[in-house]
Scaffold this motif. Structure first.
Motif, PDB file in Angstrom:
ATOM      1  N   LYS A   3     -28.757 -10.425  28.637  1.00 36.92           N
ATOM      2  CA  LYS A   3     -27.961 -10.512  27.409  1.00 36.92           C
ATOM      3  C   LYS A   3     -28.442 -11.681  26.546  1.00 36.92           C
ATOM      4  O   LYS A   3     -28.533 -11.570  25.310  1.00 36.92           O
ATOM      5  N   LEU A   4     -28.770 -12.807  27.194  1.00 37.90           N
ATOM      6  CA  LEU A   4     -29.282 -13.962  26.451  1.00 37.90           C
ATOM      7  C   LEU A   4     -30.617 -13.649  25.781  1.00 37.90           C
ATOM      8  O   LEU A   4     -30.876 -14.057  24.647  1.00 37.90           O
ATOM      9  N   ILE A   5     -31.464 -12.905  26.485  1.00 35.22           N
ATOM     10  CA  ILE A   5     -32.799 -12.586  25.974  1.00 35.22           C
ATOM     11  C   ILE A   5     -32.748 -11.512  24.897  1.00 35.22           C
ATOM     12  O   ILE A   5     -33.377 -11.632  23.849  1.00 35.22           O
ATOM     13  N   MET A   6     -31.982 -10.462  25.161  1.00 40.33           N
ATOM     14  CA  MET A   6     -32.025  -9.274  24.311  1.00 40.33           C
ATOM     15  C   MET A   6     -30.820  -9.104  23.397  1.00 40.33           C
ATOM     16  O   MET A   6     -30.823  -8.229  22.522  1.00 40.33           O
ATOM     17  N   GLY A   7     -29.779  -9.914  23.622  1.00 42.44           N
ATOM     18  CA  GLY A   7     -28.579  -9.763  22.812  1.00 42.44           C
ATOM     19  C   GLY A   7     -27.917  -8.423  23.066  1.00 42.44           C
ATOM     20  O   GLY A   7     -27.914  -7.903  24.192  1.00 42.44           O
ATOM     21  N   GLU A   8     -27.376  -7.831  22.020  1.00 44.77           N
ATOM     22  CA  GLU A   8     -26.676  -6.550  22.118  1.00 44.77           C
ATOM     23  C   GLU A   8     -27.587  -5.452  22.660  1.00 44.77           C
ATOM     24  O   GLU A   8     -27.146  -4.519  23.334  1.00 44.77           O
ATOM     25  N   GLY A   9     -28.890  -5.579  22.394  1.00 48.92           N
ATOM     26  CA  GLY A   9     -29.857  -4.582  22.838  1.00 48.92           C
ATOM     27  C   GLY A   9     -30.063  -4.546  24.345  1.00 48.92           C
ATOM     28  O   GLY A   9     -30.773  -3.676  24.855  1.00 48.92           O
ATOM     29  N   ALA A  10     -29.442  -5.460  25.091  1.00 47.18           N
ATOM     30  CA  ALA A  10     -29.558  -5.466  26.548  1.00 47.18           C
ATOM     31  C   ALA A  10     -29.023  -4.182  27.169  1.00 47.18           C
ATOM     32  O   ALA A  10     -29.389  -3.830  28.294  1.00 47.18           O
ATOM     33  N   VAL A  11     -28.178  -3.457  26.429  1.00 47.61           N
ATOM     34  CA  VAL A  11     -27.652  -2.191  26.963  1.00 47.61           C
ATOM     35  C   VAL A  11     -28.771  -1.201  27.275  1.00 47.61           C
ATOM     36  O   VAL A  11     -28.596  -0.300  28.095  1.00 47.61           O
ATOM     37  N   LEU A  12     -29.926  -1.373  26.645  1.00 55.13           N
ATOM     38  CA  LEU A  12     -31.057  -0.468  26.891  1.00 55.13           C
ATOM     39  C   LEU A  12     -31.519  -0.512  28.336  1.00 55.13           C
ATOM     40  O   LEU A  12     -32.045   0.473  28.862  1.00 55.13           O
ATOM     41  N   VAL A  13     -31.347  -1.661  28.992  1.00 53.59           N
ATOM     42  CA  VAL A  13     -31.822  -1.801  30.372  1.00 53.59           C
ATOM     43  C   VAL A  13     -30.688  -2.007  31.373  1.00 53.59           C
ATOM     44  O   VAL A  13     -30.880  -1.825  32.569  1.00 53.59           O
ATOM     45  N   THR A  14     -29.495  -2.406  30.898  1.00 56.89           N
ATOM     46  CA  THR A  14     -28.388  -2.675  31.826  1.00 56.89           C
ATOM     47  C   THR A  14     -27.445  -1.488  31.985  1.00 56.89           C
ATOM     48  O   THR A  14     -26.605  -1.467  32.880  1.00 56.89           O
ATOM     49  N   LYS A  15     -27.567  -0.497  31.092  1.00 56.93           N
ATOM     50  CA  LYS A  15     -26.759   0.709  31.185  1.00 56.93           C
ATOM     51  C   LYS A  15     -27.669   1.921  31.060  1.00 56.93           C
ATOM     52  O   LYS A  15     -28.821   1.802  30.640  1.00 56.93           O
ATOM     53  N   GLY A  16     -27.155   3.067  31.437  1.00 54.17           N
ATOM     54  CA  GLY A  16     -27.996   4.246  31.358  1.00 54.17           C
ATOM     55  C   GLY A  16     -27.210   5.539  31.424  1.00 54.17           C
ATOM     56  O   GLY A  16     -26.022   5.547  31.760  1.00 54.17           O
ATOM     57  N   GLN A  17     -27.897   6.623  31.085  1.00 55.19           N
ATOM     58  CA  GLN A  17     -27.304   7.949  31.113  1.00 55.19           C
ATOM     59  C   GLN A  17     -28.134   8.853  32.014  1.00 55.19           C
ATOM     60  O   GLN A  17     -29.356   8.757  32.028  1.00 55.19           O
ATOM     61  N   SER A  18     -27.459   9.718  32.751  1.00 52.98           N
ATOM     62  CA  SER A  18     -28.146  10.704  33.588  1.00 52.98           C
ATOM     63  C   SER A  18     -28.275  11.987  32.768  1.00 52.98           C
ATOM     64  O   SER A  18     -27.296  12.689  32.529  1.00 52.98           O
ATOM     65  N   VAL A  19     -29.507  12.259  32.322  1.00 53.52           N
ATOM     66  CA  VAL A  19     -29.728  13.353  31.368  1.00 53.52           C
ATOM     67  C   VAL A  19     -30.653  14.404  31.983  1.00 53.52           C
ATOM     68  O   VAL A  19     -31.712  14.076  32.514  1.00 53.52           O
ATOM     69  N   TYR A  20     -30.229  15.668  31.878  1.00 52.86           N
ATOM     70  CA  TYR A  20     -30.972  16.772  32.486  1.00 52.86           C
ATOM     71  C   TYR A  20     -31.581  17.648  31.383  1.00 52.86           C
ATOM     72  O   TYR A  20     -30.895  17.991  30.408  1.00 52.86           O
ATOM     73  N   PRO A  21     -32.850  18.039  31.517  1.00 57.03           N
ATOM     74  CA  PRO A  21     -33.534  18.813  30.471  1.00 57.03           C
ATOM     75  C   PRO A  21     -33.281  20.322  30.589  1.00 57.03           C
ATOM     76  O   PRO A  21     -34.216  21.120  30.715  1.00 57.03           O
ATOM     77  N   GLN A  22     -32.025  20.712  30.540  1.00 56.54           N
ATOM     78  CA  GLN A  22     -31.654  22.104  30.777  1.00 56.54           C
ATOM     79  C   GLN A  22     -32.385  23.079  29.861  1.00 56.54           C
ATOM     80  O   GLN A  22     -32.923  24.101  30.307  1.00 56.54           O
ATOM     81  N   ASN A  23     -32.422  22.766  28.565  1.00 56.93           N
ATOM     82  CA  ASN A  23     -33.021  23.714  27.616  1.00 56.93           C
ATOM     83  C   ASN A  23     -34.530  23.851  27.785  1.00 56.93           C
ATOM     84  O   ASN A  23     -35.083  24.944  27.617  1.00 56.93           O
ATOM     85  N   LEU A  24     -35.204  22.747  28.124  1.00 58.50           N
ATOM     86  CA  LEU A  24     -36.651  22.824  28.375  1.00 58.50           C
ATOM     87  C   LEU A  24     -36.935  23.697  29.598  1.00 58.50           C
ATOM     88  O   LEU A  24     -37.835  24.541  29.580  1.00 58.50           O
ATOM     89  N   LEU A  25     -36.169  23.492  30.652  1.00 58.61           N
ATOM     90  CA  LEU A  25     -36.380  24.268  31.875  1.00 58.61           C
ATOM     91  C   LEU A  25     -36.037  25.733  31.641  1.00 58.61           C
ATOM     92  O   LEU A  25     -36.748  26.633  32.120  1.00 58.61           O
ATOM     93  N   ASP A  26     -34.973  25.995  30.903  1.00 55.09           N
ATOM     94  CA  ASP A  26     -34.598  27.379  30.600  1.00 55.09           C
ATOM     95  C   ASP A  26     -35.661  28.078  29.752  1.00 55.09           C
ATOM     96  O   ASP A  26     -35.832  29.295  29.831  1.00 55.09           O
ATOM     97  N   ALA A  27     -36.380  27.279  28.938  1.00 50.99           N
ATOM     98  CA  ALA A  27     -37.452  27.846  28.099  1.00 50.99           C
ATOM     99  C   ALA A  27     -38.715  28.135  28.903  1.00 50.99           C
ATOM    100  O   ALA A  27     -39.662  28.739  28.388  1.00 50.99           O
ATOM    101  N   GLY A  28     -38.740  27.683  30.161  1.00 52.51           N
ATOM    102  CA  GLY A  28     -39.879  27.960  31.030  1.00 52.51           C
ATOM    103  C   GLY A  28     -40.882  26.831  31.157  1.00 52.51           C
ATOM    104  O   GLY A  28     -41.927  26.984  31.792  1.00 52.51           O
ATOM    105  N   PHE A  29     -40.560  25.655  30.590  1.00 51.25           N
ATOM    106  CA  PHE A  29     -41.498  24.540  30.685  1.00 51.25           C
ATOM    107  C   PHE A  29     -41.507  23.966  32.097  1.00 51.25           C
ATOM    108  O   PHE A  29     -40.459  23.816  32.738  1.00 51.25           O
ATOM    109  N   VAL A  30     -42.713  23.639  32.584  1.00 42.90           N
ATOM    110  CA  VAL A  30     -42.878  23.053  33.917  1.00 42.90           C
ATOM    111  C   VAL A  30     -43.418  21.630  33.763  1.00 42.90           C
ATOM    112  O   VAL A  30     -44.482  21.420  33.158  1.00 42.90           O
TER     113      VAL A  30
END
Length: 283
Positions: free
Chosen positions: A239-266
């Protein structure tokens, strides 16, 4: 194919140029993106595809000035591109606009159709960004790509991380439980090519199908490099180094590429081990 490309000097844009080297590019520069939309329209006239990968780095400290750069380089630029496209008599067939997974709420699992929204600065930027892209003429196919943590040898966070680990200074950030939904840069450009070839449109999460926690990411990198990963950087230091932007590395989202996989991408690099092994190889 003729491709008009913004952000061509950046990490993503330069790799798009390499991947699509057999095609003809119209390289759109920063002053043209911020200039009069009629001049911009003249520049991109004749393009079959317009790809907007412009955007000021979110990894910068989020000062008031940098927040404005982050916002303007996405919303203002996209608005201008859309106005330029819409003003053309012969419009491009496809408009591809970058976006980000910052839209998604932290610490939850998300697909393109099943998600809850975040409410911080970056999430609001992404919402406005996508709203701007969606104003493109309905006769132009639109692809919005929500990018996760992009890993590559020549840009993003990976080169800095590799230097730290090779010096024996690698370690877990904050709790280590935050999820990193990553994607290898080669899968980014391959997925773009795939969507263009198969005439797709819509919203796509550009993230590998197996996200990892920061602790798992750190362990995999240390193991492949044969370097210790014993250090831990507390949240308050980030937080001291990055300020508000520290959320980029201290928090996260679990995101699944459903549409890419459904389109047939490997995915070539669907797991963190495969991605890191490729990125640290000397080939």
């Amino acid at each position: 194919m003729i491709i008009a490309l913004s952000g061509h000097r950046g990490f993503i844009g330069s790799n798009i140029k390499k991947t699509f080297s057999d095609h003809t590019f119209i390289l759109v520069n920063r002053d043209e993106l911020y200039g009069d939309y009629r001049s911009l329209a003249e520049k991109i006239a004749g393009a079959d595809v317009v790809i907007n990968s412009a955007g000021f780095s979110v990894s910068s400290r989020w000062t008031k000035k940098n927040k404005k750069h982050i916002y303007d380089s996405r919303i203002k630029v996209t608005n201008n591109l859309v106005k330029a496209i819409n003003s053309l008599t012969k419009k491009p067939d496809l408009f591809i606009n970058n976006s980000g997974i910052a839209l998604y709420e932290y610490d939850k699992k998300h697909t393109e159709s099943d998600y809850s929204c975040n409410d911080d600065f970056l999430a609001e930027v992404v919402k406005e960004w996508e709203k701007s892209a969606n104003a493109v003429d309905k006769n132009v196919k639109l692809i919005i790509i929500r990018l996760g943590l992009v890993l590559g040898k020549d840009g993003g966070a990976m080169p800095r991380l590799l230097r730290l680990f090779r010096m024996g200074l690698g370690g877990v950030l904050a709790s280590g439980k935050q999820v990193y939904s990553f994607i290898h840069i080669d899968d980014v450009t391959r997925a773009l090519e795939y969507l263009m070839i198969y005439n797709n449109k819509g919203v796509y999460n550009f993230t590998a199908p197996f996200p990892v926690t920061n602790r798992e990411f750190t362990k995999a990198l240390g193991k492949i490099l044969n370097r210790p990963s014993i250090f831990r950087v507390p949240r308050f230091v980030l937080k001291l180094i990055m300020g508000e932007g520290a959320v980029l590395v201290t928090k996260g989202q679990s995101v699944y590429p459903q549409n890419l996989l459904d389109a047939g991408f490997v995915f070539t690099f669907g797991t963190i081990d495969k991605a890191i092994e490729n990125l640290v190889s000397k080939r």
